[in-house]
Design an enzyme around this catalytic site. Structure first.
Site, short mmCIF file in Angstrom:
data_model
loop_
_atom_site.label_atom_id
_atom_site.label_comp_id
_atom_site.label_asym_id
_atom_site.label_seq_id
_atom_site.Cartn_x
_atom_site.Cartn_y
_atom_site.Cartn_z
N HIS A 56 23.65 -57.23 -23.19
CA HIS A 56 23.41 -56.59 -24.50
C HIS A 56 22.03 -55.91 -24.51
O HIS A 56 21.89 -54.79 -24.99
CB HIS A 56 23.38 -57.63 -25.62
CG HIS A 56 24.67 -58.30 -25.90
ND1 HIS A 56 24.88 -59.63 -25.65
CD2 HIS A 56 25.83 -57.83 -26.43
CE1 HIS A 56 26.11 -59.96 -26.01
NE2 HIS A 56 26.72 -58.89 -26.48
N ASP A 83 33.98 -54.45 -20.88
CA ASP A 83 35.15 -54.33 -21.75
C ASP A 83 35.63 -52.88 -21.68
O ASP A 83 35.57 -52.14 -22.65
CB ASP A 83 34.78 -54.73 -23.18
CG ASP A 83 34.31 -56.17 -23.24
OD1 ASP A 83 35.10 -57.06 -22.91
OD2 ASP A 83 33.15 -56.40 -23.60
O1 PAF Z 1 32.32 -55.97 -27.56
C1 PAF Z 1 32.05 -56.60 -28.60
O2 PAF Z 1 31.09 -57.38 -28.66
C2 PAF Z 1 32.92 -56.41 -29.81
O3 PAF Z 1 34.26 -56.21 -29.47
C3 PAF Z 1 32.42 -55.29 -30.75
C4 PAF Z 1 32.47 -53.93 -30.07
C5 PAF Z 1 31.00 -55.58 -31.20
C6 PAF Z 1 33.31 -55.22 -31.99
O4 PAF Z 1 33.31 -56.41 -32.69
#
Ligand code: PAF
Length: 281
Positions: free
Chosen positions: A35, A148
């Site tokens: 992140h 993802d």
């Molecule tokens: O990838 C994630 O953490 C979630 O799917 C997101 C994009 C924040 C949507 O809730």
């Protein structure tokens, strides 16, 4: 750094500074280096950076998974303060989905295989909340991780289809030293499960090696990946898929760049990962 759960505050701050570029990093919290790499990228490319921290209930397929999703808001805010993030939205579920909420955004074809097949309505939940985040922040750029990848493709499709004036920026997967892709879910693995979890990367690496050495038959690549994963007793395969880069259509032979996807359950935790392979590279 402004932190608010109030949608109107977030909207006002974003609109007040309409001369600068805003980057948005949507998250479900329990932040890790993956992140933070998105935040750093946004920080380097945009004048202002917003982050949302919201465990989105409508993208979970089981109530148990939602309940056990890891959370630690204080720690998340501390990490984001260090990255000099400007604005953070931390809404409660009732603020995002009031009682009379009845609209959803659904991307059709690209969401059907793999995660879409295993987790009905998962992507509808993702694209619905991301559409709402886009409407609230109205960012110029939004940053999503390639771990993802199917989610990333669904969001890119939504942006094209619904004419959002937002650049979706794909960000490379960050891996632990043993190759495990960083994910908030890793924190829920037992020590034994954590060791077994390396099987996803080992399987993807075996696919990459096979393709580089001239193996084109997907059945052969898949068999090798399955045997790599099965060396780890606690790993249960959900799918191993080789797909076309643009459409995610399943392939039977690899003749150009392709994506290899894997989903495995360990300790009852679903882990996913993917890799780009290319026989021509
Ligand atoms: O990838 C994630 O953490 C979630 O799917 C997101 C994009 C924040 C949507 O809730």
């Amino acid at each position: 750094m402004k932190v608010s759960s109030d949608l109107n505050v977030i909207r006002r701050v974003c609109q007040e500074s309409n001369v600068c570029t805003w980057g948005l990093v949507p998250t479900m919290g329990y932040l890790h280096d993956g992140h933070l790499s998105l935040v750093r990228r946004a920080r380097s490319e945009c004048d202002r950076v917003g982050v949302s921290i919201f465990v989105n209930p409508i993208q979970f397929t089981s109530a148990e998974d939602l309940k056990s999703y890891p959370r630690n808001l204080d720690r998340d805010l501390e990490l984001l303060r260090e990255q000099e993030v400007d604005l953070i939205w931390t809404p409660q579920p009732g603020q995002v989905y009031p009682d009379d909420f009845q609209t959803s955004v659904n991307v059709e074809r690209i969401t059907r295989p793999m995660e879409g097949a295993s987790r009905p309505d998962h992507f509808r939940g993702v694209t619905t909340v991301v559409a709402k985040l886009f409407n609230v922040f109205q960012p110029d750029r939004a940053y999503f991780g390639e771990k993802d990848r199917q989610q990333l493709f669904a969001i890119q499709q939504m942006v094209r289809d619904l004419n959002y004036d937002i650049e979706v920026v794909p960000c490379a997967i960050l891996r632990e030293p043993d190759g495990l892709a960083m994910s908030s879910r890793n924190a829920r693995l037992t020590a034994r499960g954590r060791k077994q979890a390396v099987c996803l990367y080992e399987a993807l690496s075996s696919a990459k090696t096979a393709v580089a050495s001239g193996v084109a038959e997907v059945d052969t690549i898949r068999e090798e990946m399955i045997s790599v994963i099965h060396k780890h007793a606690g790993a249960h395969i959900d799918y191993v898929t080789v797909a076309a880069v643009e459409t995610l259509h399943e392939l039977t032979t690899v003749e150009g760049p392709a994506l290899v996807f894997v989903a495995v359950e360990i300790d009852g935790i679903r882990l996913i990962d993917n890799i780009l392979v290319n026989p021509l590279a």
